[in-house]
Design an enzyme around this catalytic site. Structure first.
Site, PDB file in Angstrom:
ATOM      1  N   GLU A  87       5.750   9.766   3.311  1.00  0.00           N
ATOM      2  CA  GLU A  87       5.410   8.432   2.820  1.00  0.00           C
ATOM      3  C   GLU A  87       4.458   8.512   1.629  1.00  0.00           C
ATOM      4  OE1 GLU A  87       4.213   4.032   4.571  1.00  0.00           O
ATOM      5  OE2 GLU A  87       3.651   5.812   5.725  1.00  0.00           O
ATOM      6  N   ASP A 113       5.558   0.308   3.404  1.00  0.00           N
ATOM      7  CA  ASP A 113       5.787  -0.936   4.140  1.00  0.00           C
ATOM      8  C   ASP A 113       5.567  -2.117   3.200  1.00  0.00           C
ATOM      9  OD1 ASP A 113       3.067  -0.933   3.796  1.00  0.00           O
ATOM     10  OD2 ASP A 113       2.580  -0.594   5.904  1.00  0.00           O
ATOM     11  N   TYR A 166      -5.998   0.842   8.778  1.00  0.00           N
ATOM     12  CA  TYR A 166      -7.073   1.115   7.818  1.00  0.00           C
ATOM     13  C   TYR A 166      -8.423   0.711   8.408  1.00  0.00           C
ATOM     14  CZ  TYR A 166      -3.363   2.082   4.494  1.00  0.00           C
ATOM     15  OH  TYR A 166      -2.263   2.619   3.870  1.00  0.00           O
ATOM     16  N   ASP A 207       0.800  -1.229   0.000  1.00  0.00           N
ATOM     17  CA  ASP A 207       0.000   0.000   0.000  1.00  0.00           C
ATOM     18  C   ASP A 207       0.826   1.270   0.000  1.00  0.00           C
ATOM     19  OD1 ASP A 207       0.680  -0.620   2.839  1.00  0.00           O
ATOM     20  OD2 ASP A 207      -0.493   1.180   3.233  1.00  0.00           O
TER      21      ASP A 207
END
Length: 487
Positions: A468, A79, A228, A76
């Protein structure tokens, strides 16, 4: 009243009349790079035509612990976990980008469809491996986040998580249905058999989501939260999923479902945040198309609420409530703010397209906003991302002369397996996380979280909120920048 008059007439000139910070060639370059980014996020066995050369095969046994094949899909963000809800939303938005603006993608259309298929293939696997089951996550997030490992070296647990009749997840399942239905539209002409498979799987997954109602945050809270969580619940995804299946199939039963259930699923609520979690504004714009183009009375309500959403984004408009930085960037929250910039820009441009094709306008109280108004507002946001901002920095890696060099991304920041073939362990990787040096692998096309509320940005790997990237930031940007590349 002066303000209303000003808004109503200001943007009647053609879009081409406005000066541009970037040329169509530069927007085309940004489009190319925004799509290339997805290759750096790939999980699984990489194909021979892989263009991002610092990556290699990874997670080739995903799903084996449950005796299913879950190899593939996307990591995603920075990571190495495959989270189902944001991956499905990424897929939906990539598909919608191609549906609305694919004609502007020209030579990049094939690459965009390949990026879409990489995730739609995975979602089909996740949805069909076991009856009445949807696999929604691979990887143990806490173990993964404690390590700083490139995906090729991953040795953290690859636990498999699923939703089922006993442990429902209507939110992630209905988003998966939306993704597969939207993707089916993209492949209708080029690969009709695959398109049919996608649509049939979408219908099956939607039936599963609707039959066994419940949030995956309740069923799998220990591993999907706080990463999430489905904060908005699952009703927004059910309406979104039904809307996409209706658009893909024109099956009247989904129209009936929307009409019967819409009022319980947010159709009468104004909501001002469109993201991997909350689908309400996107659903309204999607359904408003039916009223704008065909004057379908059942969808008039969605046109009204779409107008309300659009008006909320336009500075100076009645009911405007969006917050902007001093430099003009839409600002929603500190963590990964650019996700809201790219989703809202995409909706502005898509709604502008629907309005322009039918001579329509957005109603903001006493003011009427033209489609050009919406395009201008979206352009400011896209240009800001690409470098027209107080920092004079592009927030897309590899675009322009100045861009983030120390992004929060394991694969980008640890030496490539091709240059450093020896295993780099969980703990050994932290030396690269802590290093002040630029990332050795330039993750071209990655759009980072973005600046703070005062337009400041620290190029700091440890500041994940700003540095990120994520697939769901790029996916709607693909469509938005494609629009401008065609101007």
């Amino acid at each position: 009243m002066v303000g209303s008059y000003f808004l109503a007439i200001l943007f009647i000139l053609p879009f081409s009349s406005f000066t541009s910070a970037f040329t169509s060639q530069q927007y085309s370059d940004a489009l190319t790079k925004s799509i290339l980014f997805f290759q750096g996020q790939r999980s699984g066995k990489l194909p021979a035509n892989q263009r991002v050369k610092w990556r290699a095969d990874s997670a080739l046994h995903d799903g084996s612990s449950a005796n299913v094949d879950l190899v593939g899909g996307y990591y995603d963000a920075g990571d190495n976990v495959k989270f189902g809800l944001p991956m499905a939303f990424t897929t939906t938005m990539l598909a919608w980008s191609i549906i609305e603006f694919g004609d502007n993608m020209k030579s990049e259309l094939g690459n965009a469809k390949a990026a879409l298929r990489w995730s739609s293939d995975y979602l089909v696997k996740a949805a069909t491996a076991t009856p009445d089951t949807l696999y929604v996550q691979v990887g143990e997030p806490y173990s993964d986040h404690r390590c700083w490992e490139r995906p090729e070296d991953m040795d953290t647990p690859r636990n498999v998580y699923k939703v089922s009749a006993q442990n429902p997840g209507s939110d992630v399942a209905a988003e998966t249905a939306a993704a597969l239905a939207a993707a089916s539209i993209v492949f209708q002409v080029s690969d009709p058999s695959y398109s049919h498979k996608l649509l049939q799987t979408a219908k099956n997954v939607f039936d599963f989501a609707n039959k066994y109602k419940g949030s995956y945050s309740d069923s799998l809270g220990s591993v999907v939260c706080p990463f999430y969580c489905s904060y908005s619940g699952y009703n927004d995804e059910l309406l979104w999923g039904a809307s996409w299946i209706h658009r893909a199939s024109q099956d009247a039963s989904y129209m009936s479902y929307i009409q019967s259930n819409g009022h319980m699923m947010g159709s009468e609520d104004d909501d001002f945040s469109f993201s991997w979690d909350d689908k309400r504004p996107g659903t309204k714009v999607l359904l408003a198309k039916g009223f704008i183009e065909n004057k379908t009375d059942q969808f008039q309500l969605y046109k009204q609420h779409s107008d309300n959403y659009i008006c909320s984004l336009i500075p100076g408009a009645p009911n405007s409530q969006a917050r902007y930085t001093p430099g003009g960037l839409f600002y929603k929250q500190a963590e990964t703010n650019l996700q809201y910039v790219t989703t809202s820009s995409f909706l502005l441009l898509t709604y502008a397209k629907y309005l322009a094709s039918n001579g329509g306008q957005a109603s903001c109280g006493a003011s009427m906003l033209t489609s050009e108004t919406l395009v201008v507002q979206a352009k400011k946001q896209i240009d800001y991302i690409l470098g027209d901002n107080p920092m004079r920095m592009s927030y897309m890696v590899g675009f322009g002369d100045r861009y983030p060099m120390r992004i929060h991304h394991r694969g980008s920041s640890v030496p490539s397996v091709h240059n450093h073939p020896d295993h780099i362990s969980c703990d050994a990787g932290h030396q690269y996380f802590s290093s002040g040096s630029p990332n050795p692998n330039i993750h071209i096309g990655a759009i980072v979280g973005g600046p703070d509320s005062n337009d400041n940005f620290g190029d700091d790997r440890s500041n994940y909120s700003q540095s990120e990237p994520a697939t769901y930031v790029n996916a709607p940007f693909v469509g938005a920048v494609a629009f401008f590349s065609g101007q």
